[in-house]
Design a protein around this motif. Sequence first.
Motif, PDB file in Angstrom:
ATOM      1  N   THR A  19       0.831  -1.199   0.000  1.00  0.00           N
ATOM      2  CA  THR A  19       0.000   0.000   0.000  1.00  0.00           C
ATOM      3  C   THR A  19       0.874   1.261   0.000  1.00  0.00           C
ATOM      4  OG1 THR A  19      -0.157  -0.172   2.411  1.00  0.00           O
ATOM      5  CG2 THR A  19      -1.962  -1.085   1.101  1.00  0.00           C
ATOM      6  N   PHE A  20       0.471   2.242  -0.820  1.00  0.00           N
ATOM      7  CA  PHE A  20       1.221   3.481  -0.989  1.00  0.00           C
ATOM      8  C   PHE A  20       0.295   4.671  -0.751  1.00  0.00           C
ATOM      9  CE2 PHE A  20       3.638   0.421  -3.254  1.00  0.00           C
ATOM     10  CZ  PHE A  20       4.912   0.907  -3.500  1.00  0.00           C
ATOM     11  N   LEU A  21       0.835   5.721  -0.141  1.00  0.00           N
ATOM     12  CA  LEU A  21       0.184   7.020  -0.141  1.00  0.00           C
ATOM     13  C   LEU A  21       1.125   7.964  -0.878  1.00  0.00           C
ATOM     14  CD1 LEU A  21      -2.305   8.619   0.766  1.00  0.00           C
ATOM     15  CD2 LEU A  21      -1.000   9.371   2.767  1.00  0.00           C
ATOM     16  N   ILE A  22       0.626   8.567  -1.963  1.00  0.00           N
ATOM     17  CA  ILE A  22       1.484   9.306  -2.890  1.00  0.00           C
ATOM     18  C   ILE A  22       0.945  10.726  -3.066  1.00  0.00           C
ATOM     19  CG2 ILE A  22       2.374   9.372  -5.255  1.00  0.00           C
ATOM     20  CD1 ILE A  22       1.975   6.311  -5.325  1.00  0.00           C
ATOM     21  N   GLY A  23       1.835  11.713  -3.098  1.00  0.00           N
ATOM     22  CA  GLY A  23       1.432  13.090  -3.334  1.00  0.00           C
ATOM     23  C   GLY A  23       2.648  13.983  -3.486  1.00  0.00           C
ATOM     24  N   HIS A  24       2.403  15.293  -3.576  1.00  0.00           N
ATOM     25  CA  HIS A  24       3.522  16.236  -3.652  1.00  0.00           C
ATOM     26  C   HIS A  24       4.082  16.521  -2.263  1.00  0.00           C
ATOM     27  CE1 HIS A  24       6.196  19.318  -5.003  1.00  0.00           C
ATOM     28  NE2 HIS A  24       5.619  20.221  -4.228  1.00  0.00           N
ATOM     29  N   TRP A  44       7.871  18.201   8.737  1.00  0.00           N
ATOM     30  CA  TRP A  44       6.413  18.160   8.797  1.00  0.00           C
ATOM     31  C   TRP A  44       5.832  16.970   8.045  1.00  0.00           C
ATOM     32  CZ3 TRP A  44       6.717  23.954   7.296  1.00  0.00           C
ATOM     33  CH2 TRP A  44       7.041  24.707   8.424  1.00  0.00           C
ATOM     34  N   LEU A  45       6.463  16.573   6.952  1.00  0.00           N
ATOM     35  CA  LEU A  45       5.944  15.432   6.201  1.00  0.00           C
ATOM     36  C   LEU A  45       6.095  14.128   6.984  1.00  0.00           C
ATOM     37  CD1 LEU A  45       6.904  16.108   2.480  1.00  0.00           C
ATOM     38  CD2 LEU A  45       4.625  15.644   3.383  1.00  0.00           C
ATOM     39  N   ILE A  46       7.163  14.007   7.727  1.00  0.00           N
ATOM     40  CA  ILE A  46       7.319  12.817   8.565  1.00  0.00           C
ATOM     41  C   ILE A  46       6.237  12.787   9.633  1.00  0.00           C
ATOM     42  CG2 ILE A  46       8.828  11.656  10.242  1.00  0.00           C
ATOM     43  CD1 ILE A  46      11.215  12.587   8.628  1.00  0.00           C
ATOM     44  N   GLN A  47       5.949  13.952  10.213  1.00  0.00           N
ATOM     45  CA  GLN A  47       4.885  14.018  11.217  1.00  0.00           C
ATOM     46  C   GLN A  47       3.530  13.684  10.595  1.00  0.00           C
ATOM     47  OE1 GLN A  47       5.825  14.301  14.392  1.00  0.00           O
ATOM     48  NE2 GLN A  47       7.840  14.321  13.419  1.00  0.00           N
ATOM     49  N   TYR A  48       3.313  14.151   9.377  1.00  0.00           N
ATOM     50  CA  TYR A  48       2.072  13.850   8.664  1.00  0.00           C
ATOM     51  C   TYR A  48       1.932  12.342   8.451  1.00  0.00           C
ATOM     52  CZ  TYR A  48      -1.088  13.430   4.642  1.00  0.00           C
ATOM     53  OH  TYR A  48      -2.092  13.052   3.781  1.00  0.00           O
ATOM     54  N   CYS A  49       2.992  11.695   8.013  1.00  0.00           N
ATOM     55  CA  CYS A  49       2.951  10.246   7.759  1.00  0.00           C
ATOM     56  C   CYS A  49       2.685   9.472   9.040  1.00  0.00           C
ATOM     57  CB  CYS A  49       4.260   9.788   7.127  1.00  0.00           C
ATOM     58  SG  CYS A  49       4.571  10.483   5.491  1.00  0.00           S
ATOM     59  N   ARG A  50       3.338   9.856  10.112  1.00  0.00           N
ATOM     60  CA  ARG A  50       3.130   9.163  11.383  1.00  0.00           C
ATOM     61  C   ARG A  50       1.696   9.324  11.873  1.00  0.00           C
ATOM     62  NH1 ARG A  50       9.015  10.608  13.968  1.00  0.00           N
ATOM     63  NH2 ARG A  50      10.050   8.676  13.308  1.00  0.00           N
ATOM     64  N   LYS A  51       1.127  10.502  11.641  1.00  0.00           N
ATOM     65  CA  LYS A  51      -0.268  10.717  12.023  1.00  0.00           C
ATOM     66  C   LYS A  51      -1.186   9.816  11.206  1.00  0.00           C
ATOM     67  CE  LYS A  51      -3.390  13.097  14.329  1.00  0.00           C
ATOM     68  NZ  LYS A  51      -3.483  13.036  15.822  1.00  0.00           N
ATOM     69  N   LEU A  76      -0.476   6.929  10.004  1.00  0.00           N
ATOM     70  CA  LEU A  76      -0.310   5.548  10.447  1.00  0.00           C
ATOM     71  C   LEU A  76      -1.125   5.229  11.698  1.00  0.00           C
ATOM     72  CD1 LEU A  76       3.514   4.958   9.879  1.00  0.00           C
ATOM     73  CD2 LEU A  76       1.621   3.934   8.606  1.00  0.00           C
ATOM     74  N   GLU A  77      -1.590   6.256  12.379  1.00  0.00           N
ATOM     75  CA  GLU A  77      -2.408   6.014  13.572  1.00  0.00           C
ATOM     76  C   GLU A  77      -3.771   5.446  13.206  1.00  0.00           C
ATOM     77  OE1 GLU A  77      -2.678   9.597  15.801  1.00  0.00           O
ATOM     78  OE2 GLU A  77      -0.505   9.719  16.214  1.00  0.00           O
ATOM     79  N   THR A  78      -4.211   5.685  11.974  1.00  0.00           N
ATOM     80  CA  THR A  78      -5.538   5.233  11.568  1.00  0.00           C
ATOM     81  C   THR A  78      -5.521   4.205  10.436  1.00  0.00           C
ATOM     82  OG1 THR A  78      -5.737   7.144  10.084  1.00  0.00           O
ATOM     83  CG2 THR A  78      -6.641   7.372  12.302  1.00  0.00           C
ATOM     84  N   LYS A  79      -4.405   4.150   9.685  1.00  0.00           N
ATOM     85  CA  LYS A  79      -4.340   3.201   8.577  1.00  0.00           C
ATOM     86  C   LYS A  79      -2.899   2.884   8.242  1.00  0.00           C
ATOM     87  CE  LYS A  79      -6.168   2.311   3.949  1.00  0.00           C
ATOM     88  NZ  LYS A  79      -7.077   2.790   2.876  1.00  0.00           N
ATOM     89  N   HIS A  80      -2.631   1.639   7.895  1.00  0.00           N
ATOM     90  CA  HIS A  80      -1.261   1.242   7.567  1.00  0.00           C
ATOM     91  C   HIS A  80      -0.955   1.505   6.093  1.00  0.00           C
ATOM     92  CE1 HIS A  80       2.474  -0.970   7.366  1.00  0.00           C
ATOM     93  NE2 HIS A  80       2.004  -1.580   6.301  1.00  0.00           N
ATOM     94  N   PHE A  81       0.234   2.034   5.847  1.00  0.00           N
ATOM     95  CA  PHE A  81       0.778   2.148   4.502  1.00  0.00           C
ATOM     96  C   PHE A  81       2.200   1.599   4.525  1.00  0.00           C
ATOM     97  CE2 PHE A  81      -2.394   5.521   4.624  1.00  0.00           C
ATOM     98  CZ  PHE A  81      -3.080   5.314   3.429  1.00  0.00           C
ATOM     99  N   ASP A  82       2.504   0.811   3.518  1.00  0.00           N
ATOM    100  CA  ASP A  82       3.877   0.307   3.427  1.00  0.00           C
ATOM    101  C   ASP A  82       4.846   1.417   3.035  1.00  0.00           C
ATOM    102  OD1 ASP A  82       3.619  -2.746   3.778  1.00  0.00           O
ATOM    103  OD2 ASP A  82       2.078  -2.299   2.281  1.00  0.00           O
ATOM    104  N   TYR A  83       4.377   2.309   2.146  1.00  0.00           N
ATOM    105  CA  TYR A  83       5.248   3.382   1.678  1.00  0.00           C
ATOM    106  C   TYR A  83       4.484   4.695   1.555  1.00  0.00           C
ATOM    107  CZ  TYR A  83       8.656  -0.200   0.360  1.00  0.00           C
ATOM    108  OH  TYR A  83       9.563  -1.235   0.378  1.00  0.00           O
ATOM    109  N   PHE A  84       5.169   5.762   1.946  1.00  0.00           N
ATOM    110  CA  PHE A  84       4.728   7.123   1.679  1.00  0.00           C
ATOM    111  C   PHE A  84       5.722   7.721   0.679  1.00  0.00           C
ATOM    112  CE2 PHE A  84       3.178   6.131   5.892  1.00  0.00           C
ATOM    113  CZ  PHE A  84       1.921   6.713   5.961  1.00  0.00           C
TER     114      PHE A  84
END
Length: 252
Positions: free
Chosen positions: A120-125, A189-196, A198-206
Amino acid sequence: MNIPEGKKIYFSSDNHLGAPTQEESKPREAKFVKWLDEIKEDAAAIFLLGDLFDFWFEYKHVVPKGFVRTLGKLAEIRDSGIPIYFFVGNHDLWMHDYFEKELNIPVYHKPKEFEFNSKTFLIGHGDGLGPGDIGYKRMKKVFTNPLSKWLYKWLHPDIGVPLAQHLSVKNKLISGEEDQQFLGEEGEWLIQYCRKKLETKHFDYFLFGHRHLPLEIELSNTSTYINTGDWINFYTYAEFDGKEVLLKTYKP
């Protein structure tokens, strides 16, 4: 999407074509086009994660002059059947439907979830995500307001385009550019966004761009944040071979 054996998915961002001038960015554009020409041989898909251009605005019948080699190569690759996905960045956030109609490339304005080979991936700018950056977030709301875009389009392109190009290079608040030094995991900030997330849904990669820094950060034993860097200083990109994502540097 299931990736066939021997195929890969490629991710790149932050070319800023046209900056600081059209002429000065041409060598970088040529290098990027050469990379596209090489990866088309084994690409299952290509993701462009924003700021391909340093400025982009679509008038009803006009788009910014230049970038013919890049647009032509993208058209060739897409016409060959290889999917290409485009995520707008803070420098090309005024993209509308030109890519979709002319190149058959879907355009996304927010991060999007994908699944490749059961990963699973979450992808964006990446601009405006996570805590902080309040000034830019306010500015982005102004720029993305339909009224703002409607008013701006009434500027003749010979005025509107050079004005926006000047501000794009000179004004850090408008461009949304952050300090291009690694700020530590607690300061990114992006690392904090990713960790947040992960609190509700798992992603293998951001997978994100925007920071102009090639980064690979383990968020947990099963989740990784990768920033694709840029094509100004690093010439970095990411590739997924069906099993793992690797951050690489293009050296023609």
